[in-house]
Design an enzyme around this catalytic site. Structure first.
Site, PDB file in Angstrom:
ATOM      1  N   HIS A   1      42.897  35.867  34.628  1.00  0.00           N
ATOM      2  CA  HIS A   1      44.308  36.218  34.761  1.00  0.00           C
ATOM      3  C   HIS A   1      44.627  36.439  36.238  1.00  0.00           C
ATOM      4  O   HIS A   1      43.861  37.122  36.944  1.00  0.00           O
ATOM      5  CB  HIS A   1      44.604  37.488  33.960  1.00  0.00           C
ATOM      6  CG  HIS A   1      46.051  37.866  34.017  1.00  0.00           C
ATOM      7  ND1 HIS A   1      47.016  37.202  33.292  1.00  0.00           N
ATOM      8  CD2 HIS A   1      46.700  38.804  34.748  1.00  0.00           C
ATOM      9  CE1 HIS A   1      48.203  37.739  33.573  1.00  0.00           C
ATOM     10  NE2 HIS A   1      48.042  38.701  34.447  1.00  0.00           N
TER      11      HIS A   1
ATOM     12  N   ASP B   1      46.157  40.039  27.706  1.00  0.00           N
ATOM     13  CA  ASP B   1      45.670  40.361  29.061  1.00  0.00           C
ATOM     14  C   ASP B   1      45.041  41.762  29.122  1.00  0.00           C
ATOM     15  O   ASP B   1      45.291  42.548  30.036  1.00  0.00           O
ATOM     16  CB  ASP B   1      46.811  40.236  30.094  1.00  0.00           C
ATOM     17  CG  ASP B   1      47.327  38.811  30.170  1.00  0.00           C
ATOM     18  OD1 ASP B   1      46.541  37.887  29.932  1.00  0.00           O
ATOM     19  OD2 ASP B   1      48.518  38.623  30.459  1.00  0.00           O
TER      20      ASP B   1
HETATM   21  C1  GAR Z   1      45.257  30.221  36.882  1.00  0.00           C
HETATM   22  O1  GAR Z   1      45.818  30.824  38.022  1.00  0.00           O
HETATM   23  C2  GAR Z   1      45.024  31.245  35.805  1.00  0.00           C
HETATM   24  O2  GAR Z   1      44.691  32.517  36.305  1.00  0.00           O
HETATM   25  C3  GAR Z   1      46.373  31.287  35.137  1.00  0.00           C
HETATM   26  O3  GAR Z   1      46.780  29.951  35.091  1.00  0.00           O
HETATM   27  C4  GAR Z   1      46.260  29.254  36.222  1.00  0.00           C
HETATM   28  C5  GAR Z   1      45.608  27.983  35.742  1.00  0.00           C
HETATM   29  O4  GAR Z   1      45.291  27.141  36.808  1.00  0.00           O
HETATM   30  N1  GAR Z   1      46.290  31.861  33.849  1.00  0.00           N
HETATM   31  C6  GAR Z   1      47.239  32.609  33.302  1.00  0.00           C
HETATM   32  O5  GAR Z   1      48.284  32.853  33.857  1.00  0.00           O
HETATM   33  C7  GAR Z   1      46.915  33.122  31.908  1.00  0.00           C
HETATM   34  N2  GAR Z   1      47.839  34.147  31.530  1.00  0.00           N
HETATM   35  P1  GAR Z   1      44.259  25.943  36.631  1.00  0.00           P
HETATM   36  O6  GAR Z   1      44.753  25.096  35.444  1.00  0.00           O
HETATM   37  O7  GAR Z   1      44.354  25.161  37.918  1.00  0.00           O
HETATM   38  O8  GAR Z   1      42.923  26.527  36.399  1.00  0.00           O
END
Ligand code: GAR
Length: 207
Positions: free
Chosen positions: A118, A154
């Site tokens: 997160h 979360d």
């Molecule tokens: C990441 O920053 C992750 O922490 C976030 O989505 C992004 C995915 O990036 N997750 C959330 O917000 C979950 N609530 P990625 O597809 O490049 O790994």
């Protein structure tokens, strides 16, 4: 470590998959022959997720279970997820930018075996727009958290956090880029320890 002894990991994504790539790279036997986990499946709820092609390019089975046909029936969507996970023989799940909320029943089935990353220092800024909210709140620092998934969104035991100071002139985009780099360091470290049975939290600082 022998292939049989490694914990079998499924990575669930919805988009870019940069955390997924960091996890896959870290489990590559060429990079870390003693890694206690191996990727067996990358699963996306969005067939257009860019991460699917990246996983396939690394030779990892990549599959989409589109949530749209299941609108209004989360249990049926999750039954399809479970079928794919079972088929792959997954033992652990890493949520890596998976943007669907999972039901308590699914979470209960995987409790103690499912991690999430997160983009905030939990318990601050659960939910979305975390970088904007950290700036709006005047926080002195920001970062990311890897935690075990429990029924509460979360929430769940924290397995690792990486922190970065908020600097004068920071914008949501600048912060997002810094946090993303930290995520790519933190998640592989936590997974490696977790797969070996170590749940002691890892704490990292931006350098
Ligand atoms: C990441 O920053 C992750 O922490 C976030 O989505 C992004 C995915 O990036 N997750 C959330 O917000 C979950 N609530 P990625 O597809 O490049 O790994």
């Amino acid at each position: 470590m022998s292939a049989q002894a490694r914990r079998r990991v499924a990575i669930l994504i919805s988009g870019t998959g940069s955390n997924m790539e960091a996890l896959l790279a870290s489990m590559d036997p060429a990079a870390d022959p003693e890694h206690p986990a191996t990727p067996v499946l990358v699963l996306s709820n969005d067939p257009r997720a860019a991460g699917l092609a990246k996983a396939a390019a690394r030779g990892v089975p990549a599959l989409a279970v589109d949530h749209k046909p299941y609108r209004g029936d989360r249990a049926a969507f999750e039954a399809a997820l479970d079928a794919a996970l079972e088929e792959a023989g997954a033992e652990l799940i890493c949520l890596a930018g998976f943007m669907r909320i999972l039901t308590p029943a699914f979470v209960a089935r995987w409790q103690g075996r499912m991690l999430n990353i997160h983009p905030s220092l939990l318990p601050r800024h659960k939910g979305l727009r975390t970088h904007e909210r950290a700036l709006e709140a005047g926080d002195a620092e920001h970062g990311c958290t890897v935690h075990e998934v429990t029924a509460e969104l979360d929430d769940g035991p924290i397995l690792g956090q990486a922190r970065t100071p908020i600097l004068p002139g920071d914008t949501p985009d600048l912060l997002a880029a810094r946090v993303r780099r930290l995520e790519h360091r933190l998640y592989p470290l936590v997974l490696r320890r977790f797969a070996a049975g170590d749940r002691t939290p890892v704490m990292l600082q931006d350098d």
